[in-house]
Every structure is written in C-alpha cells, then in structure tokens.
Design a protein around this motif. Sequence first.
Motif, PDB file in Angstrom:
ATOM      1  N   VAL A  42       0.842  -1.208   0.000  1.00 36.86           N
ATOM      2  CA  VAL A  42       0.000   0.000   0.000  1.00 36.86           C
ATOM      3  C   VAL A  42       0.871   1.248   0.000  1.00 36.86           C
ATOM      4  O   VAL A  42       0.581   2.247  -0.690  1.00 36.86           O
ATOM      5  CB  VAL A  42      -0.952  -0.002   1.214  1.00 36.86           C
ATOM      6  N   ALA A  43       1.966   1.205   0.764  1.00 32.45           N
ATOM      7  CA  ALA A  43       2.888   2.347   0.788  1.00 32.45           C
ATOM      8  C   ALA A  43       3.476   2.590  -0.594  1.00 32.45           C
ATOM      9  O   ALA A  43       3.593   3.750  -1.057  1.00 32.45           O
ATOM     10  CB  ALA A  43       3.997   2.094   1.810  1.00 32.45           C
ATOM     11  N   THR A  44       3.816   1.503  -1.283  1.00 30.88           N
ATOM     12  CA  THR A  44       4.338   1.627  -2.654  1.00 30.88           C
ATOM     13  C   THR A  44       3.262   2.174  -3.581  1.00 30.88           C
ATOM     14  O   THR A  44       3.533   3.019  -4.443  1.00 30.88           O
ATOM     15  CB  THR A  44       4.817   0.248  -3.156  1.00 30.88           C
ATOM     16  N   TRP A  45       2.034   1.698  -3.384  1.00 29.37           N
ATOM     17  CA  TRP A  45       0.917   2.178  -4.206  1.00 29.37           C
ATOM     18  C   TRP A  45       0.691   3.675  -3.995  1.00 29.37           C
ATOM     19  O   TRP A  45       0.443   4.418  -4.947  1.00 29.37           O
ATOM     20  CB  TRP A  45      -0.331   1.393  -3.842  1.00 29.37           C
ATOM     21  N   VAL A  46       0.774   4.118  -2.738  1.00 28.34           N
ATOM     22  CA  VAL A  46       0.597   5.542  -2.436  1.00 28.34           C
ATOM     23  C   VAL A  46       1.702   6.374  -3.098  1.00 28.34           C
ATOM     24  O   VAL A  46       1.455   7.428  -3.692  1.00 28.34           O
ATOM     25  CB  VAL A  46       0.598   5.767  -0.909  1.00 28.34           C
ATOM     26  N   ALA A  47       2.949   5.867  -3.023  1.00 30.61           N
ATOM     27  CA  ALA A  47       4.069   6.577  -3.650  1.00 30.61           C
ATOM     28  C   ALA A  47       3.883   6.657  -5.159  1.00 30.61           C
ATOM     29  O   ALA A  47       4.165   7.701  -5.785  1.00 30.61           O
ATOM     30  CB  ALA A  47       5.381   5.874  -3.300  1.00 30.61           C
ATOM     31  N   ALA A  48       3.418   5.562  -5.766  1.00 31.93           N
ATOM     32  CA  ALA A  48       3.180   5.557  -7.206  1.00 31.93           C
ATOM     33  C   ALA A  48       2.076   6.522  -7.580  1.00 31.93           C
ATOM     34  O   ALA A  48       2.149   7.245  -8.595  1.00 31.93           O
ATOM     35  CB  ALA A  48       2.832   4.137  -7.656  1.00 31.93           C
ATOM     36  N   ASN A  49       1.038   6.582  -6.769  1.00 31.21           N
ATOM     37  CA  ASN A  49      -0.054   7.525  -7.009  1.00 31.21           C
ATOM     38  C   ASN A  49       0.440   8.960  -6.944  1.00 31.21           C
ATOM     39  O   ASN A  49       0.019   9.822  -7.712  1.00 31.21           O
ATOM     40  CB  ASN A  49      -1.158   7.305  -5.970  1.00 31.21           C
ATOM     41  N   ARG A  50       1.333   9.196  -5.990  1.00 26.85           N
ATOM     42  CA  ARG A  50       1.901  10.538  -5.845  1.00 26.85           C
ATOM     43  C   ARG A  50       2.682  10.922  -7.105  1.00 26.85           C
ATOM     44  O   ARG A  50       2.606  12.051  -7.586  1.00 26.85           O
ATOM     45  CB  ARG A  50       2.791  10.583  -4.609  1.00 26.85           C
ATOM     46  N   GLU A  51       3.407   9.951  -7.658  1.00 26.65           N
ATOM     47  CA  GLU A  51       4.155  10.212  -8.885  1.00 26.65           C
ATOM     48  C   GLU A  51       3.210  10.569 -10.029  1.00 26.65           C
ATOM     49  O   GLU A  51       3.482  11.471 -10.822  1.00 26.65           O
ATOM     50  CB  GLU A  51       4.986   8.977  -9.261  1.00 26.65           C
ATOM     51  N   ASN A  71      -2.431  -3.422  -8.412  1.00 27.74           N
ATOM     52  CA  ASN A  71      -3.014  -3.787  -7.117  1.00 27.74           C
ATOM     53  C   ASN A  71      -4.445  -4.264  -7.320  1.00 27.74           C
ATOM     54  O   ASN A  71      -5.356  -3.478  -7.539  1.00 27.74           O
ATOM     55  CB  ASN A  71      -2.985  -2.586  -6.168  1.00 27.74           C
ATOM     56  N   THR A  72      -4.628  -5.561  -7.258  1.00 28.66           N
ATOM     57  CA  THR A  72      -5.963  -6.147  -7.459  1.00 28.66           C
ATOM     58  C   THR A  72      -6.436  -6.974  -6.266  1.00 28.66           C
ATOM     59  O   THR A  72      -7.465  -7.641  -6.343  1.00 28.66           O
ATOM     60  CB  THR A  72      -5.947  -7.053  -8.707  1.00 28.66           C
ATOM     61  N   THR A  73      -5.688  -6.945  -5.162  1.00 28.51           N
ATOM     62  CA  THR A  73      -6.044  -7.795  -4.012  1.00 28.51           C
ATOM     63  C   THR A  73      -6.368  -7.002  -2.744  1.00 28.51           C
ATOM     64  O   THR A  73      -7.228  -7.403  -1.967  1.00 28.51           O
ATOM     65  CB  THR A  73      -4.890  -8.765  -3.700  1.00 28.51           C
ATOM     66  N   GLY A 134      -7.901  -2.236   3.827  1.00 25.97           N
ATOM     67  CA  GLY A 134      -8.288  -3.382   4.666  1.00 25.97           C
ATOM     68  C   GLY A 134      -7.467  -4.605   4.346  1.00 25.97           C
ATOM     69  O   GLY A 134      -6.564  -4.576   3.505  1.00 25.97           O
ATOM     70  N   ASP A 135      -7.775  -5.686   5.018  1.00 24.16           N
ATOM     71  CA  ASP A 135      -7.058  -6.935   4.783  1.00 24.16           C
ATOM     72  C   ASP A 135      -7.534  -7.585   3.493  1.00 24.16           C
ATOM     73  O   ASP A 135      -8.726  -7.582   3.172  1.00 24.16           O
ATOM     74  CB  ASP A 135      -7.285  -7.901   5.946  1.00 24.16           C
ATOM     75  N   SER A 136      -6.577  -8.157   2.781  1.00 25.77           N
ATOM     76  CA  SER A 136      -6.924  -8.865   1.549  1.00 25.77           C
ATOM     77  C   SER A 136      -7.609 -10.184   1.880  1.00 25.77           C
ATOM     78  O   SER A 136      -7.555 -10.679   3.013  1.00 25.77           O
ATOM     79  CB  SER A 136      -5.669  -9.126   0.715  1.00 25.77           C
ATOM     80  N   LEU A 137      -8.242 -10.768   0.870  1.00 26.04           N
ATOM     81  CA  LEU A 137      -8.939 -12.037   1.057  1.00 26.04           C
ATOM     82  C   LEU A 137      -7.964 -13.139   1.466  1.00 26.04           C
ATOM     83  O   LEU A 137      -8.279 -13.992   2.308  1.00 26.04           O
ATOM     84  CB  LEU A 137      -9.661 -12.419  -0.236  1.00 26.04           C
ATOM     85  N   ILE A 138      -6.765 -13.110   0.883  1.00 29.29           N
ATOM     86  CA  ILE A 138      -5.754 -14.122   1.225  1.00 29.29           C
ATOM     87  C   ILE A 138      -5.384 -14.034   2.703  1.00 29.29           C
ATOM     88  O   ILE A 138      -5.273 -15.055   3.404  1.00 29.29           O
ATOM     89  CB  ILE A 138      -4.498 -13.939   0.341  1.00 29.29           C
ATOM     90  N   LEU A 139      -5.189 -12.804   3.204  1.00 31.07           N
ATOM     91  CA  LEU A 139      -4.830 -12.625   4.611  1.00 31.07           C
ATOM     92  C   LEU A 139      -5.948 -13.113   5.525  1.00 31.07           C
ATOM     93  O   LEU A 139      -5.698 -13.764   6.552  1.00 31.07           O
ATOM     94  CB  LEU A 139      -4.519 -11.149   4.895  1.00 31.07           C
ATOM     95  N   LYS A 140      -7.192 -12.825   5.151  1.00 26.69           N
ATOM     96  CA  LYS A 140      -8.327 -13.287   5.954  1.00 26.69           C
ATOM     97  C   LYS A 140      -8.386 -14.814   5.991  1.00 26.69           C
ATOM     98  O   LYS A 140      -8.631 -15.412   7.039  1.00 26.69           O
ATOM     99  CB  LYS A 140      -9.631 -12.728   5.386  1.00 26.69           C
ATOM    100  N   GLN A 141      -8.155 -15.435   4.847  1.00 30.92           N
ATOM    101  CA  GLN A 141      -8.187 -16.895   4.790  1.00 30.92           C
ATOM    102  C   GLN A 141      -7.088 -17.511   5.647  1.00 30.92           C
ATOM    103  O   GLN A 141      -7.319 -18.483   6.374  1.00 30.92           O
ATOM    104  CB  GLN A 141      -8.050 -17.355   3.342  1.00 30.92           C
ATOM    105  N   VAL A 142      -5.887 -16.927   5.554  1.00 32.59           N
ATOM    106  CA  VAL A 142      -4.766 -17.439   6.346  1.00 32.59           C
ATOM    107  C   VAL A 142      -5.045 -17.269   7.834  1.00 32.59           C
ATOM    108  O   VAL A 142      -4.749 -18.138   8.656  1.00 32.59           O
ATOM    109  CB  VAL A 142      -3.457 -16.724   5.955  1.00 32.59           C
TER     110      VAL A 142
END
Length: 382
Positions: A42-51, A71-73, A134-142
């Motif tokens: 998410v931090a990387t996504w925010v930085a990319a958005n800023r760019e 980012n699709t998850t 929020g938490d991704s579906l994978i994280l919730k499952q784990v």
Amino acid sequence: MFKQYIGWKFVLTSIAMVIIVTTIWFVSNLSRKIQEEERKKVATWVAANREVLQDSTGANLNLAIEIVTTNTTIPLILTDEQGRILDSRNLDSARIAQNPTYLQEQLLAFKKQHPPFIMEVDARQKLYNYIYYGDSLILKQVRYYPYIQLLVVTLFIGIVLFALSSTNRATQNQVWVGLAKETAHQLGTPLSSMEAWLEILRENEANSMMVNELAKDVDRLKLITDRFSKIGSVPKLEEKDVVQQIENMTNYIRKRAPQKVQFNIHTQETELAAMISPPLFDWVVENLLKNALDAMEGTGKIDITIENHPTFITIDVADTGKGIPKMNFEKVFKPGFSTKKRGWGLGLSLAKRIIGEYHKGRLYVKNSEVGKGTTFRILLRK
C-alpha cells in the motif's frame, strides 16, 4: 488398567494441545508477515499515485502507472480531509451498487484495522487525501483457516468418539442382555425340578409347613427368573397402582431387614396409577432399598416419599447411610462400579436402564452428603 487409561488420555490431550498452540502460533506469525507485506504494498501504491499526480514523465510515470494498476487484491478507499469518499478499489462493485452505505461501512472497518496513509495532493494549498486499506482475502483466509480447521477436526473427533461410545454401549447392552437371558434359562431347569419335588412333598400333610416356606422361595426364584428374562425385550406395561406396588415391596424388604432399620412411606395419595412393568419396577425399588440397607449397615431409617404431579410421579428413596461423594453421582450407575467388597456393580446400572429405556423415566441421585445419607429419585411419566 484404569490408571494406564488416564495416563494415555492425559498424554494424548497434551499432544493435541501442543499441536493446537503450535498451529495457532505459526499461522499468527505468518499472517503478521503477510500483513506487513501488504502495508508495504500500500505504501508503494501511495508513492506511485503521488508520482502520477505530480505528472511525472518518462519511465517513472510508466512504472508508477503500472504499480497503481497492478493492485488487485488489497481493498482501498480514498477520502479527502473531510472524510468524503473520492474513490475505491478492489471492493465488491455489485454491493456498492445495491447498498448506498456499503462504502461507509467498509471505511469504518478499515479505520479500525489500520492507520491511513496521507498523500499530498497540492503543496501550495496544503490539500491532502487519506488512503484507508483493509485486509486482503488471502490474509483473511490465512488468519481464520486454522480455527476453521480445528473446528472441523474437533467435530470429526467428537463424531468418532460418539460413534465409539455408541458401539461400546451397544456391545455392553448385548452382553448384559445375553447374560440375563442365559441366567433365566439356567434357572429354569432347577426350578422345574424343585416344583416337582414340592408336589411330592405335598402328598405328606406333615410337610405342609415346610412346603409352604419352600413354595415362597420357589415363587421368589420364579419372579427373579421372570425379571431376567424380560431384560433386552420390550416389556408389556400395565396400568398399576404405584403406591400399592411400593408398599408391597417395602413390606417384603422390611421382613428381611434388621430390626434397627425403620421404614416410612410418605404420600398424600391412597392410589396412584401409572403404566409400569410390575416385575421390573419391583426390581428397581428392591434394588434401591437393598442399597439403602447396605449403606446404613444395620441401623438407620429409610424414607420413601411418593408425590403426584400433573404429568409425572416422583418417588424418593432416602436413607441415613454413609452417603455418596458428589463426584460419584454418575459413576454409581456405570456397570462395574461398586463400593461393596462383594458387589458386582450391576444393580443400579440395570435399574437405571429399566426406568430410562423401558419406562421412559429417569433414575438419578437427587442429593447426597457423606456421613448423612443419600436420596435416589425415580421420575415416572404418567
């Protein structure tokens, strides 16, 4: 044997607990690592958005756009400083269309899960946007998988144990039924012979007193044989006066009990009808009275209280004997459990079965206190 069983049970329980604790610890550690990785994404996504917002050119812009779009998850919600939702990603679009409050509900949930990222939109005007995730579906499952797995395993073990218990109980029942019927069969032959000898003795009038006493014993043995023969088969229930049945059995036991034992019957009913099997019901009452006599060791008082209720009848058999520890309230009904040196531990087990299975009632320890006495209760449906 019993101690070995307890030992193995403790070892297996300990192993199971270690497996459960290890599984939960491992999955918790794994979910924590995934959660940290998602925060970095998410931090990387925010930085990319800023760019992208800063309108960069060349390779940086292409890389930023690729990061933003890949980012699709991880679910994201973008808001302004006033908390108005500007955009969202990776959330259920169908629910967004159907439920106007869905995004607000998710936003509240995201705020509780993670602190937001702050993205500068305009440095001059000092405008900022907030990115909640929020938490991704994978994280919730784990995170929840081990608990679901443990629940399934527990249910499976419970079903297996229940099946084994039912099988053992059925096997025990077959053994008791076979033993009872074989006993009745074996008693039949000598009883027939004794009846024949009684007829011969009756021919001499001088033997009349002896014959009468022997006849009573033969009748008693025939009653016992009849009781044993009824174990395992569905008995025929008859409408009988419970008060009279109990009085007859009490009188029978009273004549054979020590003189220092006092018998009392308490009831406000002169007649109380219920559907019972007389031989089997008498067996239960006799067993409770004999147990009470054994508990008192020749001195004391036995109170039998009969009460009438709208849909059932209660019969309390109370003695002033040595009592039963609370931890043994259920054990006294298990086959083989006995506090008597020569006891087989079958009387109360059979009595409970007779009342429970054949009369659809209950037999249990109502109360007991060590050194003061015990009260057994029979609950009969009318």
